[in-house]
Design a protein around this motif. Sequence first.
Motif, short mmCIF file in Angstrom:
data_model
loop_
_atom_site.label_atom_id
_atom_site.label_comp_id
_atom_site.label_asym_id
_atom_site.label_seq_id
_atom_site.Cartn_x
_atom_site.Cartn_y
_atom_site.Cartn_z
N VAL A 50 -0.31 -12.76 -0.57
CA VAL A 50 -1.51 -13.56 -1.19
C VAL A 50 -0.69 -14.82 -1.47
N PRO A 51 -0.91 -15.90 -0.88
CA PRO A 51 -0.40 -17.16 -1.20
C PRO A 51 -0.83 -17.61 -2.63
N GLU A 52 -0.03 -18.49 -3.39
CA GLU A 52 -0.38 -18.92 -4.56
C GLU A 52 -1.94 -19.44 -4.73
N SER A 53 -2.63 -19.26 -5.67
CA SER A 53 -4.03 -19.46 -6.02
C SER A 53 -5.14 -18.97 -4.87
N ARG A 54 -4.83 -18.10 -3.93
CA ARG A 54 -5.51 -18.02 -2.78
C ARG A 54 -6.41 -16.87 -2.97
N TYR A 55 -7.77 -16.98 -2.77
CA TYR A 55 -8.86 -16.13 -3.05
C TYR A 55 -8.43 -14.78 -2.07
N VAL A 70 0.83 -1.21 0.06
CA VAL A 70 -0.05 0.10 0.17
C VAL A 70 0.80 1.20 0.03
N LEU A 71 0.78 2.18 -1.17
CA LEU A 71 1.53 3.36 -1.22
C LEU A 71 0.88 4.40 -0.53
N ALA A 72 -0.64 4.62 -0.76
CA ALA A 72 -1.38 5.55 -0.25
C ALA A 72 -2.80 5.27 -0.22
N GLY A 73 -3.44 5.86 0.81
CA GLY A 73 -4.73 5.49 1.17
C GLY A 73 -4.98 4.56 2.09
N GLU A 74 -6.41 4.21 2.14
CA GLU A 74 -6.64 3.17 3.38
C GLU A 74 -7.68 2.33 2.68
N GLY A 75 -7.81 0.97 3.07
CA GLY A 75 -8.73 -0.02 2.41
C GLY A 75 -9.11 -1.25 3.43
N GLU A 76 -9.74 -1.89 2.82
CA GLU A 76 -10.08 -3.33 3.46
C GLU A 76 -9.41 -4.57 2.68
N GLN A 77 -8.74 -5.34 3.38
CA GLN A 77 -8.14 -6.34 2.56
C GLN A 77 -8.49 -7.90 2.96
N MET A 78 -8.95 -8.64 2.21
CA MET A 78 -9.11 -10.05 2.56
C MET A 78 -8.16 -11.09 1.93
N VAL A 79 -7.87 -11.98 2.74
CA VAL A 79 -6.94 -13.01 2.11
C VAL A 79 -7.56 -14.28 2.73
N GLU A 80 -7.90 -15.45 1.90
CA GLU A 80 -8.47 -16.37 2.72
C GLU A 80 -7.08 -17.33 3.19
N ASP A 81 -7.25 -17.93 4.26
CA ASP A 81 -6.26 -18.89 4.84
C ASP A 81 -6.47 -20.14 4.19
N GLU A 82 -5.44 -21.03 4.69
CA GLU A 82 -5.32 -22.42 3.91
C GLU A 82 -6.85 -23.16 3.98
N ASP A 83 -7.54 -22.91 4.87
CA ASP A 83 -8.85 -23.65 4.96
C ASP A 83 -10.15 -22.76 4.36
N GLY A 84 -9.78 -21.77 3.68
CA GLY A 84 -10.70 -21.08 3.12
C GLY A 84 -11.48 -19.91 3.81
#
Length: 141
Positions: free
Chosen positions: A93-98, A64-78
């Motif tokens: 964000v790991p490989e193929s992760r939503y 993140v360079l500027a601003g603010e947001g909400e980030q979601m990354v699924e764990d290994e169990d989805g």
Amino acid sequence: MGNRNFFVEPKDVETMTFDWGSFKVTCSPEVNGASGFSAGIVEMLPGGGHDRHNHPGAEEIIYVLAGEGEQMVEDEDGNPIVSTVTAGCTIYVPESRYHYTVNTGKDPMRVFVVYSPAGSERELRKLPDCRIVPAEQSPAR
């Protein structure tokens, strides 16, 4: 590639524009011959962002360079792991992760993204709201 483009300014590359913002790929096999990854600058308009998606076979780093947001990354169990992110935060964000990113601020949110291997950036061109603005017509940011 004899004439590698080691130094790339955002104004030197095309812009992919979307309803939610824009993406400038500043490092890729097509831009400068990078073979193991691709990278670029994403700008999300206030309230805009990426819907839940993944990049099959690729890892991603979001800085993140500027601003603010909400980030979601699924764990290994989805399970979705959600966090507020601001300038200076690095997201892996790991490989193929939503995952998804949404600008929750009142100003544009700018992030630098890296995909490994290269190729995920090409998929964005297939989205129905993608419009390509040639480099000579692109804004410098």
